[in-house]
Structures are given as C-alpha cells and as structure tokens.
Write a protein that holds these residues in place. Sequence first.
Motif, PDB file in Angstrom:
ATOM      1  N   LEU A  84       0.816  -1.206   0.000  1.00 48.50           N
ATOM      2  CA  LEU A  84       0.000   0.000   0.000  1.00 48.50           C
ATOM      3  C   LEU A  84       0.855   1.264   0.000  1.00 48.50           C
ATOM      4  O   LEU A  84       0.452   2.293  -0.544  1.00 48.50           O
ATOM      5  CB  LEU A  84      -0.952   0.002   1.196  1.00 48.50           C
ATOM      6  CG  LEU A  84      -2.052   1.058   1.191  1.00 48.50           C
ATOM      7  CD1 LEU A  84      -2.924   0.963  -0.056  1.00 48.50           C
ATOM      8  CD2 LEU A  84      -2.903   0.924   2.446  1.00 48.50           C
ATOM      9  N   GLU A 117      -5.962  -9.755  -4.877  1.00 52.23           N
ATOM     10  CA  GLU A 117      -5.808  -9.374  -3.471  1.00 52.23           C
ATOM     11  C   GLU A 117      -5.419  -7.913  -3.317  1.00 52.23           C
ATOM     12  O   GLU A 117      -5.909  -7.221  -2.406  1.00 52.23           O
ATOM     13  CB  GLU A 117      -4.757 -10.264  -2.783  1.00 52.23           C
ATOM     14  CG  GLU A 117      -5.137 -11.732  -2.708  1.00 52.23           C
ATOM     15  CD  GLU A 117      -4.605 -12.535  -3.888  1.00 52.23           C
ATOM     16  OE1 GLU A 117      -4.537 -13.771  -3.771  1.00 52.23           O
ATOM     17  OE2 GLU A 117      -4.234 -11.933  -4.929  1.00 52.23           O
ATOM     18  N   GLU A 120      -8.341  -5.595  -3.499  1.00 55.58           N
ATOM     19  CA  GLU A 120      -9.113  -5.549  -2.249  1.00 55.58           C
ATOM     20  C   GLU A 120      -8.430  -4.632  -1.233  1.00 55.58           C
ATOM     21  O   GLU A 120      -9.105  -3.880  -0.508  1.00 55.58           O
ATOM     22  CB  GLU A 120      -9.282  -6.954  -1.673  1.00 55.58           C
ATOM     23  CG  GLU A 120     -10.161  -7.860  -2.524  1.00 55.58           C
ATOM     24  CD  GLU A 120     -11.546  -7.287  -2.750  1.00 55.58           C
ATOM     25  OE1 GLU A 120     -12.158  -6.808  -1.773  1.00 55.58           O
ATOM     26  OE2 GLU A 120     -12.022  -7.312  -3.910  1.00 55.58           O
ATOM     27  N   ILE A 121      -7.110  -4.681  -1.168  1.00 60.13           N
ATOM     28  CA  ILE A 121      -6.376  -3.778  -0.276  1.00 60.13           C
ATOM     29  C   ILE A 121      -6.635  -2.329  -0.670  1.00 60.13           C
ATOM     30  O   ILE A 121      -6.890  -1.458   0.181  1.00 60.13           O
ATOM     31  CB  ILE A 121      -4.865  -4.085  -0.326  1.00 60.13           C
ATOM     32  CG1 ILE A 121      -4.578  -5.476   0.250  1.00 60.13           C
ATOM     33  CG2 ILE A 121      -4.060  -3.023   0.422  1.00 60.13           C
ATOM     34  CD1 ILE A 121      -3.160  -5.967  -0.005  1.00 60.13           C
ATOM     35  N   LYS A 123      -9.190  -1.095  -2.304  1.00 61.15           N
ATOM     36  CA  LYS A 123     -10.574  -0.692  -2.055  1.00 61.15           C
ATOM     37  C   LYS A 123     -10.790  -0.295  -0.598  1.00 61.15           C
ATOM     38  O   LYS A 123     -11.600   0.592  -0.307  1.00 61.15           O
ATOM     39  CB  LYS A 123     -11.532  -1.821  -2.444  1.00 61.15           C
ATOM     40  CG  LYS A 123     -11.722  -1.983  -3.935  1.00 61.15           C
ATOM     41  CD  LYS A 123     -12.991  -2.741  -4.271  1.00 61.15           C
ATOM     42  CE  LYS A 123     -13.016  -4.130  -3.692  1.00 61.15           C
ATOM     43  NZ  LYS A 123     -14.235  -4.874  -4.090  1.00 61.15           N
ATOM     44  N   GLU A 124     -10.076  -0.937   0.308  1.00 60.93           N
ATOM     45  CA  GLU A 124     -10.205  -0.585   1.720  1.00 60.93           C
ATOM     46  C   GLU A 124      -9.617   0.791   2.003  1.00 60.93           C
ATOM     47  O   GLU A 124     -10.114   1.524   2.868  1.00 60.93           O
ATOM     48  CB  GLU A 124      -9.518  -1.644   2.594  1.00 60.93           C
ATOM     49  CG  GLU A 124     -10.242  -2.973   2.639  1.00 60.93           C
ATOM     50  CD  GLU A 124      -9.594  -3.951   3.589  1.00 60.93           C
ATOM     51  OE1 GLU A 124      -8.705  -3.528   4.370  1.00 60.93           O
ATOM     52  OE2 GLU A 124      -9.966  -5.140   3.571  1.00 60.93           O
ATOM     53  N   GLU A 125      -8.567   1.150   1.279  1.00 62.81           N
ATOM     54  CA  GLU A 125      -7.879   2.427   1.506  1.00 62.81           C
ATOM     55  C   GLU A 125      -8.520   3.568   0.728  1.00 62.81           C
ATOM     56  O   GLU A 125      -8.606   4.692   1.233  1.00 62.81           O
ATOM     57  CB  GLU A 125      -6.407   2.286   1.095  1.00 62.81           C
ATOM     58  CG  GLU A 125      -5.589   3.562   1.244  1.00 62.81           C
ATOM     59  CD  GLU A 125      -5.360   3.970   2.691  1.00 62.81           C
ATOM     60  OE1 GLU A 125      -4.950   5.120   2.918  1.00 62.81           O
ATOM     61  OE2 GLU A 125      -5.591   3.128   3.598  1.00 62.81           O
ATOM     62  N   TYR A 126      -8.956   3.293  -0.484  1.00 66.72           N
ATOM     63  CA  TYR A 126      -9.436   4.349  -1.382  1.00 66.72           C
ATOM     64  C   TYR A 126     -10.932   4.160  -1.635  1.00 66.72           C
ATOM     65  O   TYR A 126     -11.349   3.405  -2.510  1.00 66.72           O
ATOM     66  CB  TYR A 126      -8.652   4.323  -2.697  1.00 66.72           C
ATOM     67  CG  TYR A 126      -7.165   4.529  -2.492  1.00 66.72           C
ATOM     68  CD1 TYR A 126      -6.678   5.739  -2.012  1.00 66.72           C
ATOM     69  CD2 TYR A 126      -6.252   3.504  -2.750  1.00 66.72           C
ATOM     70  CE1 TYR A 126      -5.314   5.936  -1.795  1.00 66.72           C
ATOM     71  CE2 TYR A 126      -4.894   3.700  -2.550  1.00 66.72           C
ATOM     72  CZ  TYR A 126      -4.435   4.908  -2.067  1.00 66.72           C
ATOM     73  OH  TYR A 126      -3.086   5.100  -1.851  1.00 66.72           O
ATOM     74  N   GLU A 127     -11.709   4.874  -0.845  1.00 65.25           N
ATOM     75  CA  GLU A 127     -13.161   4.690  -0.891  1.00 65.25           C
ATOM     76  C   GLU A 127     -13.749   5.080  -2.236  1.00 65.25           C
ATOM     77  O   GLU A 127     -14.808   4.566  -2.641  1.00 65.25           O
ATOM     78  CB  GLU A 127     -13.830   5.494   0.234  1.00 65.25           C
ATOM     79  CG  GLU A 127     -13.850   7.012   0.051  1.00 65.25           C
ATOM     80  CD  GLU A 127     -12.489   7.673   0.188  1.00 65.25           C
ATOM     81  OE1 GLU A 127     -12.345   8.819  -0.278  1.00 65.25           O
ATOM     82  OE2 GLU A 127     -11.556   7.056   0.752  1.00 65.25           O
ATOM     83  N   SER A 130     -15.223   2.641  -4.973  1.00 66.57           N
ATOM     84  CA  SER A 130     -16.601   2.129  -4.945  1.00 66.57           C
ATOM     85  C   SER A 130     -17.543   2.968  -5.798  1.00 66.57           C
ATOM     86  O   SER A 130     -18.703   2.581  -6.007  1.00 66.57           O
ATOM     87  CB  SER A 130     -17.117   2.086  -3.508  1.00 66.57           C
ATOM     88  OG  SER A 130     -17.260   3.405  -2.991  1.00 66.57           O
TER      89      SER A 130
END
Length: 210
Positions: A84, A117, A120-121, A123-127, A130
Amino acid sequence: MPDTHDIKAVVFDLGNVLINWAPEAFFDNQIGAERRKAFFDAVPMHETNLNIDRGYPFRDTIADLAQAHPEWQTEIWMWHDNWLQMASPRISHSERLLRALKSKGIPVLSLTNFGVETFEIAKEEYEFLSLFDQSYVSGQLKCIKPDAEIYAHLEAGSGFSGTELIFADDRTDNVKAAAQRGWHTHLFTTPQGWADRLVSEQLLTEEEAQ
C-alpha cells in the motif's frame, strides 16, 4: 474520425491516474537508490507484479520469488508487506474529476491491471473506488492490458461500443490498444491535462473540472 459527441461513458485506469504507483521511490527511500537498482536488476519484480495482475495469488507468488532469490528475500517480502505504501497517495484532482462525472450521471468505469488481493487492499484504503459503475480488473479477468481481450470484456460487459467510450491511461501501449478498437483515448500525464480533455469533450464544465 468518430464523433466525440457520441461519448457516453468515461473509463479510468487506476495506477498513476487515480493512485500513484511508485515502487522505485518506495525502495529508494527504504534501502537507497544504489541497492534498489541492484535489487531490481537481480530480481524481476515488475514481471512478477504483472503475473499478480494476471491473477496469480499475491502471497504465494511473492513467496516463490523469495525462495528463488534468498539473497534478496527481505526486499522481496517488503513488496508484499508494504504494498500500500507503493500504491500511494491518491491523485486528488483525478478523484475530483471522477466524482464530478459521477454526480452528473455519466457512467464511469475502471479498466486496470491489478491483482485480485491487491485490489481488495486498495478498495479498503481508497473509498472512491466504490464509485465506479463497473470495474474491470485484470486479476479477476485473467488478462491484462494491452491485450485485446480485456478491452473486449469491458465492451461486452458494459454494452458500450468503442466510439461511445473515452479512456485515460498513463501507458502509451494501453492507449494505442484502445484506440485500435475505436475508443477515444487520452494519454494521461497530469490531472490538469485530463481535466482539460474532459472539458473539451463537453463532459464537464471548467468549473466542474477544477
């Protein structure tokens, strides 16, 4: 030439368009430029990353590489454990353009070389990831840009033909591959340049593209 007024959807690459991707800078900071150069010369990190983008499992692929190059295993695992930090920061002006297009009801799609993978990392950091109406991720599709197959996936999945799409990517080969399919294209160098292009195509006003 296709009529640019036919454009109905905007396609974003992610790396170096919405999210900075700078492994060299990360390793320069961690181990120094000289050792980083030796590391990248000795170990095919970028080639390995492309395999991850093709859908190879992230941790297992890194583990295999570390086993093959035990003298560099610390640095190889840094690629996995600090991924990241290499994929940062967000490119704020590009994010604002994405949000402006979305707020106007213009379909926004992503077309990206990304591992399963690692996506997915991200997506958790950069909203803002979505926000896309559809995302076409190489690791999920098992094919990468600039191969024609991944562009065909987007066309088939979205229902848009090439002339109805405009695509921004920072790599010339990826842009050329899209242009060959009739897509409108923009070689991304700066967020302002992309903003200016969206204004020129009448997709955003100058105020909206700030």
